[in-house]
Design a protein around this motif. Structure first.
Motif, PDB file in Angstrom:
ATOM      1  N   GLY A  74     -26.688  -3.093 -66.409  1.00 10.21           N
ATOM      2  CA  GLY A  74     -26.880  -3.865 -65.183  1.00 10.21           C
ATOM      3  C   GLY A  74     -26.724  -5.353 -65.456  1.00 10.21           C
ATOM      4  O   GLY A  74     -26.064  -6.079 -64.699  1.00 10.21           O
ATOM      5  N   ALA A  75     -27.303  -5.812 -66.571  1.00 12.34           N
ATOM      6  CA  ALA A  75     -27.159  -7.220 -66.967  1.00 12.34           C
ATOM      7  C   ALA A  75     -25.715  -7.550 -67.323  1.00 12.34           C
ATOM      8  O   ALA A  75     -25.240  -8.664 -67.062  1.00 12.34           O
ATOM      9  N   PHE A  76     -25.008  -6.580 -67.913  1.00 12.91           N
ATOM     10  CA  PHE A  76     -23.581  -6.797 -68.196  1.00 12.91           C
ATOM     11  C   PHE A  76     -22.828  -7.122 -66.913  1.00 12.91           C
ATOM     12  O   PHE A  76     -22.050  -8.082 -66.853  1.00 12.91           O
ATOM     13  N   TRP A  77     -23.040  -6.325 -65.873  1.00 13.03           N
ATOM     14  CA  TRP A  77     -22.304  -6.554 -64.632  1.00 13.03           C
ATOM     15  C   TRP A  77     -22.684  -7.888 -63.995  1.00 13.03           C
ATOM     16  O   TRP A  77     -21.823  -8.599 -63.463  1.00 13.03           O
ATOM     17  N   TRP A  78     -23.951  -8.242 -64.069  1.00 11.63           N
ATOM     18  CA  TRP A  78     -24.368  -9.543 -63.548  1.00 11.63           C
ATOM     19  C   TRP A  78     -23.714 -10.675 -64.335  1.00 11.63           C
ATOM     20  O   TRP A  78     -23.193 -11.642 -63.753  1.00 11.63           O
ATOM     21  N   SER A  79     -23.731 -10.581 -65.656  1.00 15.59           N
ATOM     22  CA  SER A  79     -23.151 -11.648 -66.472  1.00 15.59           C
ATOM     23  C   SER A  79     -21.648 -11.750 -66.255  1.00 15.59           C
ATOM     24  O   SER A  79     -21.093 -12.858 -66.182  1.00 15.59           O
ATOM     25  N   LEU A  80     -20.967 -10.613 -66.140  1.00 16.06           N
ATOM     26  CA  LEU A  80     -19.526 -10.645 -65.925  1.00 16.06           C
ATOM     27  C   LEU A  80     -19.195 -11.250 -64.563  1.00 16.06           C
ATOM     28  O   LEU A  80     -18.268 -12.062 -64.437  1.00 16.06           O
ATOM     29  N   ALA A  81     -19.963 -10.875 -63.539  1.00 16.01           N
ATOM     30  CA  ALA A  81     -19.719 -11.424 -62.198  1.00 16.01           C
ATOM     31  C   ALA A  81     -19.949 -12.933 -62.180  1.00 16.01           C
ATOM     32  O   ALA A  81     -19.138 -13.687 -61.619  1.00 16.01           O
ATOM     33  N   LEU A  82     -21.031 -13.394 -62.802  1.00 12.32           N
ATOM     34  CA  LEU A  82     -21.309 -14.831 -62.835  1.00 12.32           C
ATOM     35  C   LEU A  82     -20.226 -15.587 -63.598  1.00 12.32           C
ATOM     36  O   LEU A  82     -19.802 -16.673 -63.202  1.00 12.32           O
ATOM     37  N   TYR A  83     -19.767 -14.986 -64.705  1.00  9.56           N
ATOM     38  CA  TYR A  83     -18.690 -15.614 -65.487  1.00  9.56           C
ATOM     39  C   TYR A  83     -17.418 -15.743 -64.652  1.00  9.56           C
ATOM     40  O   TYR A  83     -16.797 -16.808 -64.598  1.00  9.56           O
ATOM     41  N   LEU A  84     -17.019 -14.662 -63.990  1.00  2.46           N
ATOM     42  CA  LEU A  84     -15.771 -14.676 -63.231  1.00  2.46           C
ATOM     43  C   LEU A  84     -15.862 -15.581 -62.000  1.00  2.46           C
ATOM     44  O   LEU A  84     -14.867 -16.194 -61.602  1.00  2.46           O
ATOM     45  N   MET A  85     -17.039 -15.697 -61.423  1.00  2.00           N
ATOM     46  CA  MET A  85     -17.191 -16.523 -60.223  1.00  2.00           C
ATOM     47  C   MET A  85     -17.250 -18.013 -60.539  1.00  2.00           C
ATOM     48  O   MET A  85     -16.706 -18.835 -59.809  1.00  2.00           O
ATOM     49  N   TYR A  86     -17.912 -18.369 -61.651  1.00  3.87           N
ATOM     50  CA  TYR A  86     -18.220 -19.786 -61.871  1.00  3.87           C
ATOM     51  C   TYR A  86     -17.733 -20.381 -63.192  1.00  3.87           C
ATOM     52  O   TYR A  86     -17.597 -21.600 -63.291  1.00  3.87           O
ATOM     53  N   LEU A  87     -17.475 -19.565 -64.211  1.00  7.83           N
ATOM     54  CA  LEU A  87     -17.307 -20.123 -65.544  1.00  7.83           C
ATOM     55  C   LEU A  87     -15.998 -19.778 -66.230  1.00  7.83           C
ATOM     56  O   LEU A  87     -15.738 -20.285 -67.328  1.00  7.83           O
ATOM     57  N   HIS A  88     -15.163 -18.951 -65.623  1.00  6.62           N
ATOM     58  CA  HIS A  88     -13.997 -18.437 -66.343  1.00  6.62           C
ATOM     59  C   HIS A  88     -13.001 -19.520 -66.752  1.00  6.62           C
ATOM     60  O   HIS A  88     -12.270 -19.363 -67.724  1.00  6.62           O
ATOM     61  N   GLU A  89     -12.961 -20.628 -66.051  1.00  3.99           N
ATOM     62  CA  GLU A  89     -12.011 -21.683 -66.383  1.00  3.99           C
ATOM     63  C   GLU A  89     -12.451 -22.493 -67.597  1.00  3.99           C
ATOM     64  O   GLU A  89     -11.681 -23.285 -68.131  1.00  3.99           O
ATOM     65  N   HIS A  90     -13.679 -22.289 -68.042  1.00  2.00           N
ATOM     66  CA  HIS A  90     -14.218 -23.099 -69.131  1.00  2.00           C
ATOM     67  C   HIS A  90     -14.396 -22.317 -70.433  1.00  2.00           C
ATOM     68  O   HIS A  90     -14.953 -22.848 -71.396  1.00  2.00           O
ATOM     69  N   VAL A  91     -13.937 -21.076 -70.469  1.00  5.23           N
ATOM     70  CA  VAL A  91     -14.111 -20.233 -71.661  1.00  5.23           C
ATOM     71  C   VAL A  91     -12.748 -19.762 -72.143  1.00  5.23           C
ATOM     72  O   VAL A  91     -11.963 -19.230 -71.366  1.00  5.23           O
ATOM     73  N   VAL A  92     -12.464 -19.949 -73.427  1.00  6.62           N
ATOM     74  CA  VAL A  92     -11.175 -19.541 -73.990  1.00  6.62           C
ATOM     75  C   VAL A  92     -11.150 -18.015 -74.155  1.00  6.62           C
ATOM     76  O   VAL A  92     -12.190 -17.387 -74.377  1.00  6.62           O
TER      77      VAL A  92
END
Length: 198
Positions: A74-92
């Motif tokens: 469940g935490a995996f899906w939350w973390s992945l969603a948050l990453y894709l929504m807000y942080l994906h442009e800042h992670v290589v």
């Protein structure tokens, strides 16, 4: 014989299966990034929240494996969603590969814990760690072929999870084995992940 707390495995497995299937269709190349919005919504509402709730229900049942698995994924899906929504442009991509690899490592040792559980549960976890490792490799290599292979592995994983979810609810409702899941290798692990064995 029913326990005092309800069996949440069918809910947790369904949340995992449905969200995994949606994302894996994109990873397999069936749909493009314009389909990602619905995956994120499902990841937060069903794959994330419903699985976490299922994990919390497993705690009073004394099911360490079920609680760990459902809350963690469940935490995996939350973390992945948050990453894709807000942080994906800042992670290589290389770092994303490590993220996926470490989830694969977690899944690998959870798979070892299933060796005394039903065959279907064992299959689910082996398919899942293979999926994570393939997706990690695709981030490191930039290979679309490996990425699509990870997507198809995810689709297979989702199918097994759907089957287990159906087996949980149907077998419990009918009070007998309608959908077999494969006998465990030890009678001491009958309810290792909340999954009934038959």
């Amino acid at each position: 014989m029913k326990t005092s707390a309800p069996n949440p495995a069918s809910l947790g497995l369904a949340g995992f299966a449905l969200t995994t299937w949606l994302l894996s269709m994109i990873n397999a190349g069936w749909f493009g990034g314009d389909a990602l919005g619905l995956v994120l919504a499902c990841a937060l509402a069903f794959g994330g929240s419903a699985q976490a709730i299922a994990g919390l229900i497993e705690i009073p049942r004394g099911n360490t494996f079920g609680a760990t698995a459902f809350i963690a994924y469940g935490a995996f899906w939350w973390s992945l969603a948050l990453y894709l929504m807000y942080l994906h442009e800042h992670v290589v991509p290389a770092f994303v590969g490590w993220y996926l690899l470490l989830w694969g490592v977690f899944t690998f040792y959870m798979w070892i814990a299933t060796w005394r559980a039903s065959r279907a549960l064992q299959l689910l976890f082996v398919a899942l760690w293979i999926t994570f490792f393939l997706l990690a490799a695709s981030e490191w290599t930039g290979s679309a072929l490996i990425h699509h292979a990870g997507g198809y592995a995810g689709l297979f994983t989702a199918l097994v999870a759907f089957y287990l979810s159906a087996a949980e609810i149907i077998n419990e409702t009918h009070g007998r084995s309608v959908l077999p899941t494969g006998a465990p290798t030890s009678a001491n692990a009958d309810d290792l992940a909340g999954a009934r064995t038959a």
